[in-house]
Write a protein that holds these residues in place. Structure first.
Motif: not given
Length: 416
Positions: A151-174
């Motif tokens: 469930k840690g994977v996002v596949v999307t044509p939406d750059r904002a959605a991709a950025r939000a998922h990546a930022a959330d992972l980084l914020e949690n130390g991943h």
């Protein structure tokens, strides 16, 4: 042979059912198990993440073979502890389990083995995220670099959605893994591996997204089917020779030989197979479908791999026909699931338990993916019909499932 299976999901239920059919298996123990596995195996409590606890349990129940189902104990070195106690174990060492536990490690192995995979980049600093995202797209693939239960994977044509998922992972130390998008239908190929000996099983296809038509967020898997009528037989040989065997050879060369189940998730594009991911264990829900068609003894196969004698065992034999498994999930899954609901029809044939427990004689939900319902038949149409007919007799308040498992293959909508 007494076999201890570690885990509590439908994958472990499927493993136990297949082991039960092996005349060489004289005893089955499952830890911690669930309401369904309790009907076919002795049930024992254990901390699956503790190598010491699992090794002690294996000695206590006089296990001849330990089979570890989930990825977390493998990544944490539980198989190493069992082997150190002098007991045969099916499952890779902690070092070898990095093929799943660290996507960066897997990418490095694939590069050295000259295995086709997506271009990738690790981002571990939020300040570098936007520049990295600019180097990918127009479809972004954003992954947690560690374990995320699918469930840690996002596949999307939406750059904002991709950025939000990546930022959330980084914020949690991943750390974040960005990948180029691989097109083409996906295939799951399981191989039993013993160093450089590779024995492929039959290929399957998983359905990751929660909703029909591959809509909604990714899950741990909502269903699977096997075999794949649209996949030429020679493609399986190609995957073994160009993907699985080179990776097994490279890991052995590095001094971290793989012993256990090596799962290759692939996209079959115009240029042939390319690796989406590797896992270090049987996949769920594909295992439920694949093992439903296994005719030869599973215990013999797993024990040979655990003892380093896989090359001496005959190739697996398969029943004719097809198998389909449909996952019944709890309300709100893949978000925090509603639990504690009474399930009816859960003890019927073909119903494999995952997130269940028994309370006052009743089976109740205790997780996100609650049941896997398996159907078999002469072809994919018949297997689908049986799976959904069986599912119609099961009731879970608020439960949901996909109605289109295997349907695109039936309707001829998957082409290479």
């Amino acid at each position: 042979m007494r076999v201890l299976v570690i885990g509590s999901g439908a994958r472990e239920h499927a493993l136990l059912l297949a082991l039960q059919r092996d005349p060489g298996v004289t005893g089955l123990i499952c830890a911690p198990g669930n309401a369904g596995t309790a009907a076919i195996a002795e049930q024992r409590a254990v901390d699956v993440a503790s190598g010491e606890a699992v090794a002690e349990l294996a000695k206590d129940v006089a296990a001849d073979l330990v089979v570890i189902g989930p990825e977390v104990p493998l990544v944490l070195g539980v198989a190493d502890a069992v082997r150190a106690a002098g007991i045969a174990c099916f499952g890779p060492s902690a070092d070898a389990a990095r093929i799943e536990g660290s996507k960066a490690f897997a990418k490095d192995v694939m590069a050295a083995a000259d295995v086709r995979t997506a271009h990738s980049e690790i981002v571990d600093n939020p300040a570098k995220l936007d520049a990295a995202l600019d180097r990918f797209g127009p479809t972004w693939v954003v992954k947690d670099d560690g374990l995320a239960a699918g469930k840690g994977v996002v596949v999307t044509p939406d750059r904002a959605a991709a950025r939000a998922h990546a930022a959330d992972l980084l914020e949690n130390g991943h750390p974040v893994l960005l990948e180029s998008f691989l097109d083409g239908p996906e295939v799951s190929l399981f191989s039993i591996v013993d160093g450089e000996t590779v024995v492929p099983l039959i290929p399957a296809q998983d359905h990751k997204r929660v909703g029909d038509g591959d809509s909604g967020p990714n899950t741990g898997g909502m269903g699977a089917y096997t075999p794949l009528p649209w996949l030429p037989d020679e493609t399986v040989d190609e995957i073994v020779e160009k993907v699985v065997r080179p990776v097994a050879t490279e890991m052995a060369r590095r001094g971290v030989p793989f012993s256990g189940l090596l799962y290759a998730g692939l996209a079959i594009g115009a240029d042939g197979p390319a690796v989406v991911e590797f896992n270090c264990r049987f996949g769920d829900p594909e295992t439920q479908a694949v093992l439903a068609l296994l005719e030869s003894p599973l215990g013999e196969l797993l024990n040979a791999a655990a003892k380093g004698t896989l090359a001496q065992v005959s190739a697996p034999r398969w029943k004719d026909g097809a198998a389909v498994t449909v996952v019944l999930a709890a309300e709100n899954y893949p978000g925090p699931p509603r639990t504690g609901d009474t399930i009816t029809g859960a003890d019927a044939e073909g119903v494999l338990h995952a997130g269940t427990k028994r309370v006052d004689g009743q089976v109740v939900s205790a997780g996100g993916r609650v049941l896997s319902v398996v159907g078999t038949g002469a072809d994919l149409v018949a297997a689908r019909d049986q799976a959904y007919e069986r599912l119609s007799h099961v009731d879970l308040p608020g439960g949901h499932f996909r109605t289109d498992i295997g349907l695109a293959a039936v309707e001829g909508r998957i082409t290479l």
